[in-house]
Design a protein around this motif. Structure first.
Motif, short mmCIF file in Angstrom:
data_model
loop_
_atom_site.label_atom_id
_atom_site.label_comp_id
_atom_site.label_asym_id
_atom_site.label_seq_id
_atom_site.Cartn_x
_atom_site.Cartn_y
_atom_site.Cartn_z
N ILE A 22 1.00 -1.42 0.08
CA ILE A 22 0.08 -0.13 0.06
C ILE A 22 0.93 0.98 0.02
O ILE A 22 0.59 2.44 -0.33
N LEU A 23 2.23 1.30 0.47
CA LEU A 23 3.05 2.27 0.78
C LEU A 23 3.36 2.76 -0.85
O LEU A 23 4.04 3.79 -1.13
N ILE A 24 3.32 1.91 -1.86
CA ILE A 24 3.72 2.41 -3.16
C ILE A 24 2.40 3.18 -3.77
O ILE A 24 2.76 3.79 -4.73
N ALA A 25 1.46 3.00 -3.30
CA ALA A 25 0.18 3.60 -3.86
C ALA A 25 0.25 5.27 -3.89
O ALA A 25 1.10 5.72 -2.94
N GLN A 26 -0.73 5.89 -4.85
CA GLN A 26 -0.70 7.29 -4.62
C GLN A 26 -1.35 7.88 -3.46
O GLN A 26 -2.31 6.79 -2.74
N PRO A 27 -0.99 8.98 -2.98
CA PRO A 27 -1.41 9.52 -1.52
C PRO A 27 -2.92 9.37 -1.45
O PRO A 27 -3.39 8.87 -0.54
N GLU A 28 -3.40 9.65 -2.48
CA GLU A 28 -5.23 9.70 -2.68
C GLU A 28 -5.64 8.36 -2.25
O GLU A 28 -6.59 8.15 -1.48
N THR A 29 -4.85 7.24 -3.11
CA THR A 29 -5.46 5.81 -2.84
C THR A 29 -5.20 5.29 -1.18
O THR A 29 -5.98 4.67 -0.57
N ILE A 30 -4.04 5.81 -0.54
CA ILE A 30 -3.72 5.51 0.73
C ILE A 30 -4.76 6.30 1.77
O ILE A 30 -5.43 5.52 2.66
N ILE A 31 -4.93 7.57 1.48
CA ILE A 31 -6.20 8.10 2.25
C ILE A 31 -7.43 7.54 2.34
O ILE A 31 -8.21 7.25 3.08
N ALA A 32 -8.04 7.33 0.99
CA ALA A 32 -9.15 6.49 0.88
C ALA A 32 -9.25 5.08 1.41
O ALA A 32 -10.31 4.64 2.03
N GLN A 33 -8.10 4.55 1.31
CA GLN A 33 -7.97 3.19 1.91
C GLN A 33 -8.13 3.07 3.51
O GLN A 33 -9.13 2.25 3.95
N TYR A 34 -7.88 4.08 3.98
CA TYR A 34 -8.04 4.23 5.47
C TYR A 34 -8.77 5.16 5.77
O TYR A 34 -8.52 6.06 7.09
N GLN A 35 -10.00 5.48 5.20
CA GLN A 35 -10.75 6.62 5.37
C GLN A 35 -11.07 6.81 6.75
O GLN A 35 -11.55 7.74 7.45
N ALA A 36 -11.78 5.62 7.30
CA ALA A 36 -12.30 5.56 8.50
C ALA A 36 -11.37 5.23 9.66
O ALA A 36 -11.90 5.39 10.96
N TYR A 37 -10.12 5.45 9.58
CA TYR A 37 -9.09 5.49 10.52
C TYR A 37 -7.92 6.47 10.81
O TYR A 37 -7.75 7.09 9.56
#
Length: 243
Positions: A172-187
């Protein structure tokens, strides 16, 4: 802002693993690690931990690798006195909980005896979340007042300190920042587990997870990863000390 702990398992496994973890911290984005106090590289890891105080270091409680620190067990070991392998715990098995408590308490005490204060507890191969094992893990976490990895349901409901979420997949650390933020939206707080290392014979012959460690090490030290995670208002890299 997402507060992220990037934790390397297996500190103390061997010198090559230790050096990989330290490089991932000094030259990369790694913030945390957990140490196997029963393994051949433990003394080397203690020295490195003292030399790098910004690295959060916890205890990687071990039941499926190497030799126990106590020699009085009969349910935790094979006929050679080594810990049973992970496959033993895939089906029906028996663990004497007092044996396990004594062994894991000794592993934690070895860390303290090295002159270090652990930041948290987790376990090798996630054995802490096995049904007969989890009560012992929780007991020790409460006894020592240590945070724990969130790899079992609702640790905070048991009064334990943990992150809001635990991520098994470091890619997940390779993903774009927007993807990381969306992945952990609830946390708000997330631990990302990884296994960076250089390779030596002990890793190649003793671990089922070997060459991917090099890829993870490269990812953690890559300029793109560093720029994204260290120089962004979207992320704060922390350790378990910061929870």
């Amino acid at each position: 802002m997402k507060r992220i702990i990037i934790n390397a398992d297996d500190f103390g496994y061997s010198r090559s693993v230790n050096f990989g973890i330290i490089d991932a911290h000094v030259e990369g984005v790694l913030t945390s690690t957990t140490l196997m106090t029963n393994m051949p590289g433990a003394e080397h890891a203690y020295q490195l931990a003292k030399a790098h105080p910004d690295l959060g270091v916890g205890v990687h409680l071990t039941l499926t690798c190497g030799k126990p620190l106590l020699d009085s067990h009969h349910t935790l070991v094979d006929a050679e006195g080594q810990f049973k392998k992970l496959y033993h715990y895939k089906q029906l098995f028996h663990v004497d909980q007092e044996e396990l408590y004594n062994e894991w308490k000794t592993q934690i005490e070895a860390f303290f005896n090295a002159g270090l204060q652990p930041t948290h507890l987790d376990s090798h191969h996630h054995v802490n979340n096995l049904e007969p094992v989890l009560p012992v893990f929780k007991r020790l976490a409460k006894e020592y007042g240590l945070p724990v990895r969130h790899n079992f349901p609702n640790p905070k409901d048991d009064g334990l300190v943990s992150t809001d979420y635990f991520e098994y997949n470091p890619e997940i650390l390779i993903a774009q920042p927007e993807t990381i933020i969306a992945q952990y939206q609830a946390y708000q707080t997330i631990e990302v587990m990884c296994h960076p290392a250089y390779l030596d014979k002990s890793v190649m012959t003793g671990s089922s997870y070997a060459t991917p460690r090099l890829e993870e090490l490269d990812m953690l030290m890559h300029p793109n990863t560093k720029e994204k995670l260290q120089h962004s208002e979207n992320f704060e890299l922390i350790t378990y000390r910061d929870l």
